[in-house]
Design a protein around this motif. Structure first.
Motif, PDB file in Angstrom:
ATOM      1  N   VAL A  21      -7.853  15.824 -11.538  1.00  0.00           N
ATOM      2  CA  VAL A  21      -8.404  14.682 -10.648  1.00  0.00           C
ATOM      3  C   VAL A  21      -8.840  15.338  -9.396  1.00  0.00           C
ATOM      4  O   VAL A  21      -7.814  16.042  -8.762  1.00  0.00           O
ATOM      5  CB  VAL A  21      -7.916  13.667 -10.744  1.00  0.00           C
ATOM      6  CG1 VAL A  21      -8.692  12.339  -9.929  1.00  0.00           C
ATOM      7  CG2 VAL A  21      -7.742  12.889 -12.135  1.00  0.00           C
ATOM      8  N   ILE A  43      -9.779  14.393  -5.431  1.00  0.00           N
ATOM      9  CA  ILE A  43     -10.195  13.070  -4.512  1.00  0.00           C
ATOM     10  C   ILE A  43     -10.992  13.816  -3.264  1.00  0.00           C
ATOM     11  O   ILE A  43     -10.315  14.691  -2.651  1.00  0.00           O
ATOM     12  CB  ILE A  43      -9.011  12.406  -3.947  1.00  0.00           C
ATOM     13  CG1 ILE A  43      -8.324  11.782  -5.428  1.00  0.00           C
ATOM     14  CG2 ILE A  43      -9.192  11.220  -3.130  1.00  0.00           C
ATOM     15  CD1 ILE A  43      -7.000  11.129  -4.794  1.00  0.00           C
ATOM     16  N   ASP A  80     -15.622   4.935  -4.447  1.00  0.00           N
ATOM     17  CA  ASP A  80     -14.696   3.764  -3.828  1.00  0.00           C
ATOM     18  C   ASP A  80     -15.554   2.928  -2.860  1.00  0.00           C
ATOM     19  O   ASP A  80     -16.091   3.143  -2.108  1.00  0.00           O
ATOM     20  CB  ASP A  80     -13.519   4.263  -3.310  1.00  0.00           C
ATOM     21  CG  ASP A  80     -12.607   3.121  -2.877  1.00  0.00           C
ATOM     22  OD1 ASP A  80     -11.926   2.482  -3.731  1.00  0.00           O
ATOM     23  OD2 ASP A  80     -12.418   2.610  -1.634  1.00  0.00           O
ATOM     24  N   ILE A 115     -15.683   8.272  -9.826  1.00  0.00           N
ATOM     25  CA  ILE A 115     -15.234   6.948  -9.273  1.00  0.00           C
ATOM     26  C   ILE A 115     -15.653   6.966  -7.678  1.00  0.00           C
ATOM     27  O   ILE A 115     -15.041   7.560  -6.924  1.00  0.00           O
ATOM     28  CB  ILE A 115     -14.074   6.450  -9.574  1.00  0.00           C
ATOM     29  CG1 ILE A 115     -13.684   6.537 -11.086  1.00  0.00           C
ATOM     30  CG2 ILE A 115     -13.612   5.191  -8.971  1.00  0.00           C
ATOM     31  CD1 ILE A 115     -12.097   6.470 -11.315  1.00  0.00           C
ATOM     32  N   ALA A 118      -5.866   7.921  -9.423  1.00  0.00           N
ATOM     33  CA  ALA A 118      -6.108   9.287  -9.794  1.00  0.00           C
ATOM     34  C   ALA A 118      -4.623   9.749 -10.464  1.00  0.00           C
ATOM     35  O   ALA A 118      -4.742  10.379 -11.346  1.00  0.00           O
ATOM     36  CB  ALA A 118      -6.085  10.204  -8.457  1.00  0.00           C
ATOM     37  N   SER A 156      -7.294   4.927  -4.355  1.00  0.00           N
ATOM     38  CA  SER A 156      -7.906   6.366  -4.920  1.00  0.00           C
ATOM     39  C   SER A 156      -6.682   7.023  -5.636  1.00  0.00           C
ATOM     40  O   SER A 156      -6.648   7.423  -6.706  1.00  0.00           O
ATOM     41  CB  SER A 156      -8.686   6.982  -4.052  1.00  0.00           C
ATOM     42  OG  SER A 156      -9.846   6.217  -3.728  1.00  0.00           O
ATOM     43  N   ILE A 201     -13.053  11.672  -7.465  1.00  0.00           N
ATOM     44  CA  ILE A 201     -13.140  10.248  -6.814  1.00  0.00           C
ATOM     45  C   ILE A 201     -13.324  10.587  -5.356  1.00  0.00           C
ATOM     46  O   ILE A 201     -12.903  11.222  -4.744  1.00  0.00           O
ATOM     47  CB  ILE A 201     -11.668   9.582  -6.906  1.00  0.00           C
ATOM     48  CG1 ILE A 201     -11.103   9.539  -8.302  1.00  0.00           C
ATOM     49  CG2 ILE A 201     -11.724   8.161  -5.803  1.00  0.00           C
ATOM     50  CD1 ILE A 201      -9.644   9.025  -8.561  1.00  0.00           C
ATOM     51  N   TYR A 202     -14.475   9.555  -5.069  1.00  0.00           N
ATOM     52  CA  TYR A 202     -14.912   9.777  -3.453  1.00  0.00           C
ATOM     53  C   TYR A 202     -14.276   8.394  -2.836  1.00  0.00           C
ATOM     54  O   TYR A 202     -14.566   7.267  -3.130  1.00  0.00           O
ATOM     55  CB  TYR A 202     -16.447   9.739  -3.564  1.00  0.00           C
ATOM     56  CG  TYR A 202     -17.111   9.427  -2.217  1.00  0.00           C
ATOM     57  CD1 TYR A 202     -17.360  10.355  -1.190  1.00  0.00           C
ATOM     58  CD2 TYR A 202     -17.525   8.021  -1.959  1.00  0.00           C
ATOM     59  CE1 TYR A 202     -17.725   9.988  -0.075  1.00  0.00           C
ATOM     60  CE2 TYR A 202     -18.015   7.663  -0.417  1.00  0.00           C
ATOM     61  CZ  TYR A 202     -18.293   8.697   0.403  1.00  0.00           C
ATOM     62  OH  TYR A 202     -18.541   8.311   1.630  1.00  0.00           O
ATOM     63  N   SER A 203     -13.760   8.851  -1.666  1.00  0.00           N
ATOM     64  CA  SER A 203     -13.134   7.926  -0.868  1.00  0.00           C
ATOM     65  C   SER A 203     -13.579   8.053   0.652  1.00  0.00           C
ATOM     66  O   SER A 203     -13.001   9.092   1.295  1.00  0.00           O
ATOM     67  CB  SER A 203     -11.477   7.811  -0.986  1.00  0.00           C
ATOM     68  OG  SER A 203     -10.842   6.926  -0.225  1.00  0.00           O
TER      69      SER A 203
END
Length: 447
Positions: free
Chosen positions: A84, A86, A153, A151, A72, A68, A54-56
């Motif tokens: 997961v 992040i 964001d 994912i 996750a 996020s 997950i990129y935030s």
């Protein structure tokens, strides 16, 4: 801006994917992107089911990180053998707890200035070099972790285009790419030129397999103003809002005394732009129309220290006011509150719906109208009440706080699927896992 920095920031999608123009060396040359040397990785452990990245980007506030984190934790808890990671630029990510199977990679932080420019949060280097460093870390993480699902964001090309190199790596490695966006992005007049300038439309059609909207179509359609092709429109999934639960333990051992009875919780989220709401709330209690119910103000970690010091001086003089700086498990405190006064960011909105609190939202209107649009739609449905900054006096705020005690709870308004977001995401994730060829992807370096 130097030549290599300009390449990451300004190069079109065609150039970054090898379609048309040649791929810029500044983006893909090993020397500039951290030397992405592919080393063989150990075989996939027995019992491992999937890896999620997950990129935030987190250039401001807590919203992206908290959203996020919620996703996750839900994905890792919902399926055995899921890991997961992040990627976040938030300076406070270490203050939050993550569930089993979830971890994070911190990239150097950046901060947005009042004039709209950015600078490095802590490093004494320019924003261009900071962006290059972030891009290199992100690309290397994508290459080494080799996720099955990714994912992204909100920003389809990332902060200043920083995830474009990683997207090419991930696409080449066969990862499923999802863009996750909140229910409201911005007003159409601002969103369309922003996405055109950043190459967002090209990125949607080039990279993303699905687009998850963390809201309901009948509440708001955040991408309706964009000239999306029918093919891209078919990739959109409205999930519903992301339900929030309660942490098991409080992060603060002792809350202020006023929380032992009925009280109003006043929160500005990260606090970086919440001074006006805090000032208006304090002024309401200083006015002759002072509400009977006490209020606890949570400043947030990004409030200006001088402003906080001034507010604390005023709060200390009033018996019905108290304040704390920050609580990473604000849900527990919100659950104890009788009502909530908030600015109305996405995460706070999800929390007041989940915890069923009568809520007064005072949205910011600059630099984006996102909070205002969300609050207006929610008030239309009867879920909350809204008060616009600058629309009244201290007495206006005092009366609005007092009226919260007679206001309906969100649960008294029936909106089908309102808080089904995490359930829908979980079902979609599990369905995708079931569709994959067995055995699951082995995380070996590509040939």
């Amino acid at each position: 801006m130097d030549e290599s920095s300009e390449a990451i920031h300004n190069t079109g999608i065609a150039g970054l994917t090898g379609r048309g123009a040649a791929m810029p060396a500044a983006v893909f040359d090993n020397e500039h992107i951290g030397g992405l040397v592919e080393h063989p990785l150990p075989p996939q452990p027995v019992g491992e089911r999937a890896r999620v990245l997950i990129y935030s980007h987190d250039t401001f506030g807590l919203g992206h990180l908290r959203r996020s984190r919620a996703i996750a934790n839900a994905l890792a808890a919902g399926s055995t053998g899921v890991s997961v990671v992040i990627i976040s630029g938030s300076p406070v990510i270490g203050n939050f707890e993550f569930g089993s199977g979830v971890d994070h990679v911190r990239v150097p932080g950046v901060v947005k200035l009042r004039n709209g420019d950015y600078r490095s949060l802590n490093l004494n280097i320019g924003i261009e070099e900071t962006t290059h460093l972030r891009a290199a870390i992100i690309a290397q993480t994508a290459q080494s972790f080799r996720p099955d699902l990714v994912i992204i964001d909100k920003e389809p090309t990332g902060f200043r285009g920083e995830i474009l190199p990683a997207l090419n790596i991930l696409k080449r490695n066969g990862a499923r790419l999802v863009l996750g966006i909140r229910d409201v992005m911005d007003e159409p007049a601002a969103l369309k030129p922003e996405w055109e300038r950043k190459g967002g439309l090209e990125a949607l059609s080039t990279f993303y397999d699905e687009i998850w909207v963390y809201g309901l179509e009948q509440v708001y359609e955040p991408l309706s103003c964009l000239p999306l092709s029918d093919e891209v429109k078919q990739r959109i999934l409205y999930t519903g809002y992301l339900r929030r639960g309660l942490p098991r333990e409080a992060s603060i051992t002792s809350y202020p005394r006023i929380t032992r009875g009925p009280f109003v919780l006043v929160t500005t989220g990260g606090g970086g732009d919440g001074e006006d709401l805090i000032d208006w709330t304090i002024s309401a209690y200083e006015s002759p129309a002072c509400p009977d119910i006490p209020a606890l103000i949570v400043f947030g970690p990004f409030i200006n220290r001088d402003q906080r010091r001034g507010f604390m001086t005023r709060i200390a003089k009033h018996p019905k006011l108290a304040a704390i700086s920050f609580d990473s498990k604000l849900e527990l405190l919100m659950n104890r509150a009788s009502a909530v006064v908030a600015m109305g960011g996405y995460n706070t909105f999800c929390e007041v719906l989940s915890l069923d609190k009568p809520t007064l939202i005072v949205p910011r209107t600059t630099p984006r109208l996102e909070q205002y649009i969300r609050a207006a739609e929610a008030e239309r449905l009867g879920l909350i009440r809204m008060l616009v900054q600058g629309s009244g006096s201290a007495e206006t705020m005092a009366h609005a706080i007092r009226d919260l005690m007679q206001q309906k709870r969100p649960s008294e308004v029936v909106v089908p699927g309102l808080l089904d977001g995490l359930d829908v995401i979980g079902r979609r994730f599990n369905a995708w896992l079931a569709e994959r060829p067995e055995p699951a992807v082995t995380h070996q370096a590509a040939e």
